[in-house]
Design a protein around this motif. Structure first.
Motif, PDB file in Angstrom:
ATOM      1  N   HIS A   1      16.281  43.412 -57.076  1.00 23.50           N
ATOM      2  CA  HIS A   1      16.316  42.479 -58.202  1.00 23.50           C
ATOM      3  C   HIS A   1      17.271  42.994 -59.271  1.00 23.50           C
ATOM      4  N   ASN A   2      18.178  42.116 -59.693  1.00 24.28           N
ATOM      5  CA  ASN A   2      19.078  42.426 -60.809  1.00 24.28           C
ATOM      6  C   ASN A   2      18.391  42.085 -62.128  1.00 24.28           C
ATOM      7  N   LYS A   3      18.653  42.877 -63.133  1.00 24.74           N
ATOM      8  CA  LYS A   3      18.055  42.607 -64.438  1.00 24.74           C
ATOM      9  C   LYS A   3      18.827  41.561 -65.227  1.00 24.74           C
ATOM     10  N   LEU A   4      20.027  41.209 -64.752  1.00 23.23           N
ATOM     11  CA  LEU A   4      20.854  40.238 -65.461  1.00 23.23           C
ATOM     12  C   LEU A   4      21.233  39.084 -64.540  1.00 23.23           C
ATOM     13  N   GLY A   5      21.384  37.899 -65.137  1.00 21.82           N
ATOM     14  CA  GLY A   5      21.943  36.754 -64.427  1.00 21.82           C
ATOM     15  C   GLY A   5      21.100  36.221 -63.292  1.00 21.82           C
ATOM     16  N   THR A   6      19.785  36.227 -63.404  1.00 19.02           N
ATOM     17  CA  THR A   6      18.927  35.714 -62.338  1.00 19.02           C
ATOM     18  C   THR A   6      18.005  34.625 -62.869  1.00 19.02           C
ATOM     19  N   ARG A   7      17.564  33.752 -61.965  1.00 17.28           N
ATOM     20  CA  ARG A   7      16.651  32.674 -62.356  1.00 17.28           C
ATOM     21  C   ARG A   7      15.252  33.209 -62.635  1.00 17.28           C
ATOM     22  N   PHE A   8      14.827  34.194 -61.864  1.00 20.47           N
ATOM     23  CA  PHE A   8      13.477  34.736 -61.993  1.00 20.47           C
ATOM     24  C   PHE A   8      13.554  36.126 -62.621  1.00 20.47           C
ATOM     25  N   PRO A   9      12.679  36.459 -63.565  1.00 19.89           N
ATOM     26  CA  PRO A   9      12.717  37.777 -64.218  1.00 19.89           C
ATOM     27  C   PRO A   9      12.406  38.893 -63.219  1.00 19.89           C
ATOM     28  N   TYR A  10      12.962  40.079 -63.479  1.00 14.76           N
ATOM     29  CA  TYR A  10      12.785  41.188 -62.536  1.00 14.76           C
ATOM     30  C   TYR A  10      11.339  41.653 -62.458  1.00 14.76           C
ATOM     31  N   GLU A  11      10.513  41.305 -63.447  1.00 12.56           N
ATOM     32  CA  GLU A  11       9.088  41.647 -63.371  1.00 12.56           C
ATOM     33  C   GLU A  11       8.427  40.999 -62.144  1.00 12.56           C
ATOM     34  N   GLU A  12       8.994  39.869 -61.674  1.00 17.81           N
ATOM     35  CA  GLU A  12       8.431  39.210 -60.489  1.00 17.81           C
ATOM     36  C   GLU A  12       8.543  40.123 -59.270  1.00 17.81           C
ATOM     37  N   SER A  13       9.726  40.738 -59.101  1.00 22.80           N
ATOM     38  CA  SER A  13       9.918  41.629 -57.957  1.00 22.80           C
ATOM     39  C   SER A  13       9.095  42.900 -58.098  1.00 22.80           C
ATOM     40  N   LYS A  14       8.934  43.395 -59.326  1.00 25.70           N
ATOM     41  CA  LYS A  14       8.082  44.566 -59.544  1.00 25.70           C
ATOM     42  C   LYS A  14       6.642  44.260 -59.126  1.00 25.70           C
ATOM     43  N   GLU A  15       6.184  43.083 -59.487  1.00 24.16           N
ATOM     44  CA  GLU A  15       4.828  42.681 -59.113  1.00 24.16           C
ATOM     45  C   GLU A  15       4.709  42.509 -57.599  1.00 24.16           C
TER      46      GLU A  15
ATOM     47  N   ILE B   1      14.544  41.170 -46.380  1.00 25.06           N
ATOM     48  CA  ILE B   1      15.146  41.542 -47.665  1.00 25.06           C
ATOM     49  C   ILE B   1      14.961  40.382 -48.638  1.00 25.06           C
ATOM     50  N   SER B   2      14.361  40.681 -49.774  1.00 24.83           N
ATOM     51  CA  SER B   2      14.163  39.699 -50.837  1.00 24.83           C
ATOM     52  C   SER B   2      15.084  40.055 -52.008  1.00 24.83           C
ATOM     53  N   ILE B   3      15.932  39.110 -52.407  1.00 24.76           N
ATOM     54  CA  ILE B   3      16.880  39.342 -53.500  1.00 24.76           C
ATOM     55  C   ILE B   3      16.566  38.395 -54.652  1.00 24.76           C
ATOM     56  N   ASN B   4      16.152  38.953 -55.781  1.00 23.85           N
ATOM     57  CA  ASN B   4      15.944  38.171 -57.014  1.00 23.85           C
ATOM     58  C   ASN B   4      14.945  37.032 -56.825  1.00 23.85           C
ATOM     59  N   GLY B   5      13.939  37.241 -55.979  1.00 20.74           N
ATOM     60  CA  GLY B   5      12.993  36.176 -55.699  1.00 20.74           C
ATOM     61  C   GLY B   5      11.729  36.246 -56.541  1.00 20.74           C
ATOM     62  N   PRO B   6      10.913  35.198 -56.482  1.00 23.96           N
ATOM     63  CA  PRO B   6       9.643  35.174 -57.243  1.00 23.96           C
ATOM     64  C   PRO B   6       8.505  35.769 -56.431  1.00 23.96           C
ATOM     65  N   VAL B   7       7.397  36.078 -57.096  1.00 24.14           N
ATOM     66  CA  VAL B   7       6.214  36.584 -56.408  1.00 24.14           C
ATOM     67  C   VAL B   7       5.208  35.472 -56.174  1.00 24.14           C
TER      68      VAL B   7
ATOM     69  N   LEU C   1      11.440  49.109 -53.243  1.00 26.94           N
ATOM     70  CA  LEU C   1      11.759  48.301 -54.419  1.00 26.94           C
ATOM     71  C   LEU C   1      12.965  48.915 -55.126  1.00 26.94           C
ATOM     72  N   LYS C   2      14.030  48.113 -55.292  1.00 25.58           N
ATOM     73  CA  LYS C   2      15.249  48.569 -55.942  1.00 25.58           C
ATOM     74  C   LYS C   2      15.596  47.610 -57.083  1.00 25.58           C
ATOM     75  N   LEU C   3      15.453  48.111 -58.309  1.00 20.57           N
ATOM     76  CA  LEU C   3      15.815  47.323 -59.481  1.00 20.57           C
ATOM     77  C   LEU C   3      17.196  47.776 -59.960  1.00 20.57           C
ATOM     78  N   LEU C   4      18.139  46.831 -60.006  1.00 12.71           N
ATOM     79  CA  LEU C   4      19.512  47.142 -60.391  1.00 12.71           C
ATOM     80  C   LEU C   4      19.683  46.910 -61.881  1.00 12.71           C
TER      81      LEU C   4
ATOM     82  N   ASN D   1      26.579  46.898 -55.167  1.00 12.16           N
ATOM     83  CA  ASN D   1      25.350  47.692 -55.124  1.00 12.16           C
ATOM     84  C   ASN D   1      24.324  47.058 -54.196  1.00 12.16           C
ATOM     85  N   ALA D   2      24.178  45.745 -54.271  1.00 15.53           N
ATOM     86  CA  ALA D   2      23.204  45.060 -53.418  1.00 15.53           C
ATOM     87  C   ALA D   2      23.604  45.160 -51.951  1.00 15.53           C
ATOM     88  N   TYR D   3      24.888  44.978 -51.649  1.00 18.63           N
ATOM     89  CA  TYR D   3      25.345  45.077 -50.265  1.00 18.63           C
ATOM     90  C   TYR D   3      25.036  46.455 -49.689  1.00 18.63           C
TER      91      TYR D   3
END
Length: 524
Positions: free
Chosen positions: A460-474, A430-436, A488-491, A504-506
């Protein structure tokens, strides 16, 4: 430098040279009661006949000065806005009115002066009223929650406690309600702080000593009608009451005053009893020890009861090899069979609250959650994760269970790379809010994704993360390009630091793991 005034919620509270207003109030109340004993003694001296008019005048001046000082100190206690200080002062003065053999009107006058001081202050009356009506007080509800956790902590570590330095970390990880934002370094209660810091034996010793000093001093004061000793005992009693609502035993500025009062009380008691000292103190000692034993056992029983109702429990898992000995935090389900193991790599420097909540939530859902304390997020950290996986694979207890590797932010990066290169088959990643991608190829997820053989969940959350959610989409697109088993689950909502976002993530993580386990046999 300590500021003389402490402002909380727009209200200025007096703290003088103490660390908090509550410490100031407790210390001032003890000083008030000690000076009140001087006032009683001075008044008695002044009323006695003396051949010297000058000496009689000195006695009256001493009484006037001491009583004036006591009155001023009572006004200062009122300015602290400490409800614990209010309660202890009122209870002590009322006790003095009923127990004083002579001149009890002094305590009554002082009680009226203190009540008048409260009425003079802008928020004095409302604060005093709030002392009685606490049903909607967050401070009280937070204390109750904390006390329950400290009791459970005492039960789980009853022999030697968790230690003063480890209280904050232990309570936050295992005993604090999920998503709570409070930060406590002690139990905000002297007795529970001692029991959770150093264990039930230390609690028993402290309580037995305190009860003995109070009991023997009180009996001696009544036996010899000693007003001085009575007020010293009341000063100790006020401290004992204050200790129910705050932690003072580890604060030198307060505990030094207590030690002085205790020493003076014991010295006067011994002097008054003389050769009967041993006989006089035998029964108070026996009774104090008996009560301390009873309360210690009661605390343990209550602690075990509270701990038994918690969803999770701390466990010790020793994982070491010749090359690596990675310390870890482990949380297990308390009242259900363990379904599997989650190894959680958390970027704790940025998501400490998320990490603590994640561990408790996973354990509450039936999984053993282990978080290794990595020395770095670079190459050494990657080697430590892979060594950690190997240690778990070779552990007799854990090797028979399915296990998942989950990481957040930089931990997500290490989770993917470690799973792809470790050679150990996992049940899921499981990858949470990580980079590609990452600047160093050895640590970059996109360089190793083709080697990944385990099911992958990307959140990946769209708010409050160090890495943009586009990273997880990629990352998700790349995994599908390699024909990997990926979700792939974008919150859209809040970050993991909010209740909604974390919930939601849990749910996504638990649903993913449950589906994986029900769909196929996990590897041995």
């Amino acid at each position: 430098m300590i500021e003389p005034l402490y402002t909380y919620a727009g209200q200025a509270r007096l703290q003088l040279w103490w660390d908090t207003p509550n410490q100031a109030a407790t210390s001032l109340v003890m000083i008030v009661l000690c000076l009140l004993s001087v006032s009683y003694a001075a008044l008695q001296w002044a009323k006695k006949q003396s051949n010297s008019q000058a000496w009689t005048t000195v006695k009256w001046l001493l009484f006037s000065a001491s009583f004036a000082s006591v009155s001023i100190l009572c006004y200062l206690v009122a300015q602290t806005y400490s409800r614990g200080g209010y309660v202890t002062l009122v209870v002590s003065l009322v006790a003095a009115i009923f127990l004083s053999a002579k001149q009890r009107w002094l305590s009554g006058v002082l009680l009226l002066l203190f009540s008048g001081s409260l009425l003079m202050l802008p928020a004095g009356a409302s604060r005093a009223t709030g002392t009685v009506n606490v049903s909607n007080d967050d401070s009280v509800s937070n204390r109750i929650t904390l006390w329950k956790g400290a009791m459970a902590m005492t039960a789980d570590h009853w022999l030697g406690g968790v230690g003063a330095e480890a209280f904050h970390d232990t309570y936050t990880k295992w005993y604090q309600p999920p998503h709570s934002k409070t930060r406590y370094r002690n139990a905000v209660n002297d007795y529970l702080t001692i029991s959770s810091y150093w264990g039930i034996v230390a609690f028993f010793a402290y309580l037995a000593t305190l009860l003995f000093v109070l009991y023997s001093g009180f009996l001696t004061a009544l036996k010899f009608k000693s007003q001085t000793l009575l007020f010293l005992v009341l000063a100790i009693f006020s401290y004992a009451i204050s200790g129910l609502f705050s932690t003072f035993i580890i604060k030198p500025k307060v505990s030094i005053i207590l030690c002085v009062v205790v020493i003076a009380s014991v010295a006067i008691s011994v002097f008054k009893n003389g050769y009967n000292c041993k006989r006089t103190f035998r029964m108070p000692l026996l009774h104090s020890v008996s009560v301390a034993v009873f309360l210690s056992l009661g605390l343990l029983l209550l602690g075990f009861t509270i701990a038994g109702k918690l969803d999770v429990k701390p466990v010790r898992i020793n994982l070491a090899s010749a090359q690596y000995n990675v310390s870890n935090v482990a949380v297990a389900p308390r009242n259900m069979e363990t379904k599997g193991v989650f190894i959680y790599l958390s970027d704790k420097g940025n998501e400490l609250e998320v990490a603590n909540s994640m561990l408790r939530e996973l354990a509450a859902r039936g999984y053993l959650a282990i978080s290794p304390n990595l020395s770095s997020w670079g190459t050494r950290g990657l080697d430590e994760v892979r060594a950690f996986l190997e240690l778990i694979k070779n552990n007799e207890t854990l090797s028979s269970l399915p296990f998942f590797l989950v990481g957040s932010e930089e931990g997500a990066r290490l989770a993917i790379v470690a799973a792809a290169t470790a050679g150990s088959k996992l049940s899921g990643i499981i990858s949470i809010n990580g980079p590609v991608t990452w600047p160093f190829p050895r640590l970059s997820p996109d360089r190793h994704l083709s080697q990944l053989e385990d099911p992958l969940l990307i959140i990946h959350n769209k708010l409050g993360t160090r890495f943009p959610y586009e990273e997880s989409k990629e990352l998700g697109k790349l995994a599908k390009l390699y024909n990997k088993d990926v979700e792939l689950k974008l919150l859209e909502g809040s970050s993991l630091k909010s209740d909604a976002g974390s919930s939601n993530a849990y749910n996504l993580i638990i649903n993913f793991s449950d589906e994986v386990l029900s769909a196929k046999e996990f590897p041995n």
